[in-house]
Design a protein around this motif. Structure first.
Motif, PDB file in Angstrom:
ATOM      1  N   TYR A   1      -0.926 -10.997  -2.296  1.00 46.16           N
ATOM      2  CA  TYR A   1      -1.941 -12.040  -2.153  1.00 46.16           C
ATOM      3  C   TYR A   1      -1.308 -13.232  -1.457  1.00 46.16           C
ATOM      4  CZ  TYR A   1      -5.733 -15.208  -3.400  1.00 46.16           C
ATOM      5  OH  TYR A   1      -6.770 -16.095  -3.350  1.00 46.16           O
ATOM      6  N   SER A   2      -1.879 -13.648  -0.344  1.00 41.84           N
ATOM      7  CA  SER A   2      -1.256 -14.709   0.441  1.00 41.84           C
ATOM      8  C   SER A   2      -2.175 -15.895   0.708  1.00 41.84           C
ATOM      9  CB  SER A   2      -0.774 -14.142   1.783  1.00 41.84           C
ATOM     10  OG  SER A   2      -1.855 -13.607   2.526  1.00 41.84           O
ATOM     11  N   ALA A   3      -3.410 -15.846   0.231  1.00 40.82           N
ATOM     12  CA  ALA A   3      -4.371 -16.904   0.538  1.00 40.82           C
ATOM     13  C   ALA A   3      -3.938 -18.260  -0.014  1.00 40.82           C
ATOM     14  CB  ALA A   3      -5.752 -16.532  -0.006  1.00 40.82           C
ATOM     15  N   ASP A   4      -3.161 -18.270  -1.091  1.00 40.35           N
ATOM     16  CA  ASP A   4      -2.729 -19.523  -1.705  1.00 40.35           C
ATOM     17  C   ASP A   4      -1.280 -19.878  -1.390  1.00 40.35           C
ATOM     18  OD1 ASP A   4      -5.217 -19.848  -2.879  1.00 40.35           O
ATOM     19  OD2 ASP A   4      -4.633 -18.863  -4.743  1.00 40.35           O
ATOM     20  N   ASN A   5      -0.687 -19.192  -0.426  1.00 38.53           N
ATOM     21  CA  ASN A   5       0.732 -19.420  -0.157  1.00 38.53           C
ATOM     22  C   ASN A   5       1.024 -20.865   0.245  1.00 38.53           C
ATOM     23  OD1 ASN A   5       1.390 -16.827  -0.769  1.00 38.53           O
ATOM     24  ND2 ASN A   5       2.079 -16.246   1.272  1.00 38.53           N
ATOM     25  N   VAL A   6       2.111 -21.384  -0.320  1.00 38.97           N
ATOM     26  CA  VAL A   6       2.584 -22.734  -0.047  1.00 38.97           C
ATOM     27  C   VAL A   6       4.042 -22.626   0.366  1.00 38.97           C
ATOM     28  CG1 VAL A   6       3.010 -25.015  -1.028  1.00 38.97           C
ATOM     29  CG2 VAL A   6       0.988 -23.725  -1.731  1.00 38.97           C
ATOM     30  N   ASP A   7       4.439 -23.330   1.427  1.00 47.17           N
ATOM     31  CA  ASP A   7       5.830 -23.206   1.849  1.00 47.17           C
ATOM     32  C   ASP A   7       6.729 -24.164   1.075  1.00 47.17           C
ATOM     33  OD1 ASP A   7       5.674 -25.730   2.996  1.00 47.17           O
ATOM     34  OD2 ASP A   7       5.695 -25.021   5.065  1.00 47.17           O
ATOM     35  N   ILE A   8       7.983 -24.155   1.420  1.00 47.44           N
ATOM     36  CA  ILE A   8       8.989 -24.901   0.678  1.00 47.44           C
ATOM     37  C   ILE A   8       8.724 -26.405   0.694  1.00 47.44           C
ATOM     38  CG2 ILE A   8      10.540 -25.106   2.656  1.00 47.44           C
ATOM     39  CD1 ILE A   8      12.857 -24.699   0.820  1.00 47.44           C
ATOM     40  N   ARG A   9       7.978 -26.878   1.695  1.00 52.10           N
ATOM     41  CA  ARG A   9       7.677 -28.307   1.789  1.00 52.10           C
ATOM     42  C   ARG A   9       6.403 -28.678   1.043  1.00 52.10           C
ATOM     43  NH1 ARG A   9       7.425 -28.385   8.174  1.00 52.10           N
ATOM     44  NH2 ARG A   9       6.001 -26.724   7.567  1.00 52.10           N
ATOM     45  N   GLY A  10       5.763 -27.676   0.427  1.00 58.45           N
ATOM     46  CA  GLY A  10       4.516 -27.935  -0.275  1.00 58.45           C
ATOM     47  C   GLY A  10       3.293 -27.827   0.617  1.00 58.45           C
ATOM     48  N   HIS A  11       3.477 -27.308   1.828  1.00 59.14           N
ATOM     49  CA  HIS A  11       2.368 -27.173   2.775  1.00 59.14           C
ATOM     50  C   HIS A  11       1.583 -25.903   2.478  1.00 59.14           C
ATOM     51  CE1 HIS A  11       0.037 -27.237   6.390  1.00 59.14           C
ATOM     52  NE2 HIS A  11       0.677 -26.247   6.974  1.00 59.14           N
ATOM     53  N   ALA A  12       0.284 -26.040   2.200  1.00 62.17           N
ATOM     54  CA  ALA A  12      -0.561 -24.897   1.844  1.00 62.17           C
ATOM     55  C   ALA A  12      -1.047 -24.191   3.116  1.00 62.17           C
ATOM     56  CB  ALA A  12      -1.735 -25.361   0.995  1.00 62.17           C
ATOM     57  N   TYR A  13      -0.190 -23.336   3.664  1.00 61.80           N
ATOM     58  CA  TYR A  13      -0.513 -22.684   4.929  1.00 61.80           C
ATOM     59  C   TYR A  13      -1.368 -21.434   4.756  1.00 61.80           C
ATOM     60  CZ  TYR A  13       3.106 -19.235   3.789  1.00 61.80           C
ATOM     61  OH  TYR A  13       3.841 -18.250   3.177  1.00 61.80           O
ATOM     62  N   GLY A  14      -1.362 -20.840   3.558  1.00 61.85           N
ATOM     63  CA  GLY A  14      -2.115 -19.604   3.345  1.00 61.85           C
ATOM     64  C   GLY A  14      -3.599 -19.780   3.610  1.00 61.85           C
TER      65      GLY A  14
END
Length: 306
Positions: free
Chosen positions: A105-118
């Protein structure tokens, strides 16, 4: 006779000019990239072209044939690889270089900087758009800023991207314990996505593991399953096989913290609780960052005395 020759010469001259003009036009069409890919040095243009090939294949052959084609090395070219997500389920359905991501599941993915790119990727329009985020680079084995071009088609998002040459600068240091903790966990997540759960468990269960480290000062990675049973712990091996409720449930606050940890999602979650700092030997407040991937939660934390 002279007039005829004069007319013939004029016709030849006009024909020659026409040939030259059409020839130049034809050459111009050959050089504009329409019949082949742009050079990889033009990374934005090449990325768009690469994604368009996948979009064209989908429109010509349909969903299943496209997924079958891109779920292997055919979907990769140097640092570029095709990924495809299903917007109805929020899951990855094709990934050319990291097969373990398929079904996640990737729709809620957030990167290390807290950016919600998913969510941005899932919302990709048919005209396409760019989404930038920090992600694992399979070629270098570390993270980098990824510039992805993603195009929506029906209930699919088809994308690819290119990476900056190095990890985002500056990488968090231990003087920023919260950011450093997230980076520490993200490294373990990338290891999992490249090598799978069994390899991650072996990696984290060894205190000597490096690249990424399983232990770094007060930071150590640990993992537990969806029921909260610990499956990897490098500094307290006796915790393996125990549930978080058993480990933290001596107080109502600890029991609540265990519940919160099990509830962590792909977007990540901070949970605070009191725990023994193996470095100081004292019971201190531990701030733990947990990220869910498939059937496993991956975590680490930092301690605060007082």
């Amino acid at each position: 006779m002279v007039n005829w020759m004069r007319g013939f010469r004029c016709w030849v001259a006009v024909a020659a000019v026409a040939v030259l003009l059409f020839g130049f036009v034809a050459c111009g069409n050959d050089d504009d990239g329409a019949s082949g890919p742009p050079p990889k040095t033009e990374r934005d243009a090449f990325t768009k072209w690469f994604v368009q090939q996948a979009v064209d294949r989908y429109e010509e052959t349909g969903r299943q044939a496209t997924l079958d084609y891109y779920n292997n090395e055919a979907g990769a070219d140097d640092e570029w690889y095709i990924f495809i997500s299903d917007t109805e389920t929020g899951t990855v359905v094709a990934h050319a270089t990291i097969p373990s991501r398929v079904g996640t599941y990737s729709a809620d993915n957030v990167d290390i900087r807290g950016h919600a790119y998913g969510a941005l990727l899932m919302a990709s329009p048919e005209s396409g758009h760019w989404v930038d985020y920090v992600f694992f680079n399979p070629q270098t084995g570390t993270g980098g800023t990824k510039h992805s071009w993603a195009v929506g088609r029906d209930n699919l998002v088809i994308g690819s991207g290119w990476y900056e040459d190095s990890y985002p600068v500056p990488r968090p240091t231990k003087s920023e314990p919260g950011s450093y903790t997230r980076a520490f966990v993200e490294d373990a997540v990338w290891f999992y996505e490249s090598n799978g759960q069994a390899a991650l468990v072996d990696h984290l269960n060894s205190p000597e593991s490096t690249d990424p480290p399983s232990v770094d000062g007060q930071w150590y990675g640990f993992a537990f399953d969806l029921d909260g049973v610990v499956i990897a712990h490098p500094t307290v091996p006796e915790n393996v096989g125990m549930s978080l409720h058993e480990i933290l449930g001596a107080t109502p606050e600890g029991l609540a913290a265990a519940d919160e940890m099990v509830a962590a999602t792909e977007a990540g979650k901070w949970v605070d609780y009191t725990y023994l700092n193996p470095q100081s030997g004292n019971w201190e407040t531990k701030h733990t960052w947990i990220v869910k991937r498939d059937e496993v939660h991956i975590a680490s934390g930092w301690y605060e005395s007082g």
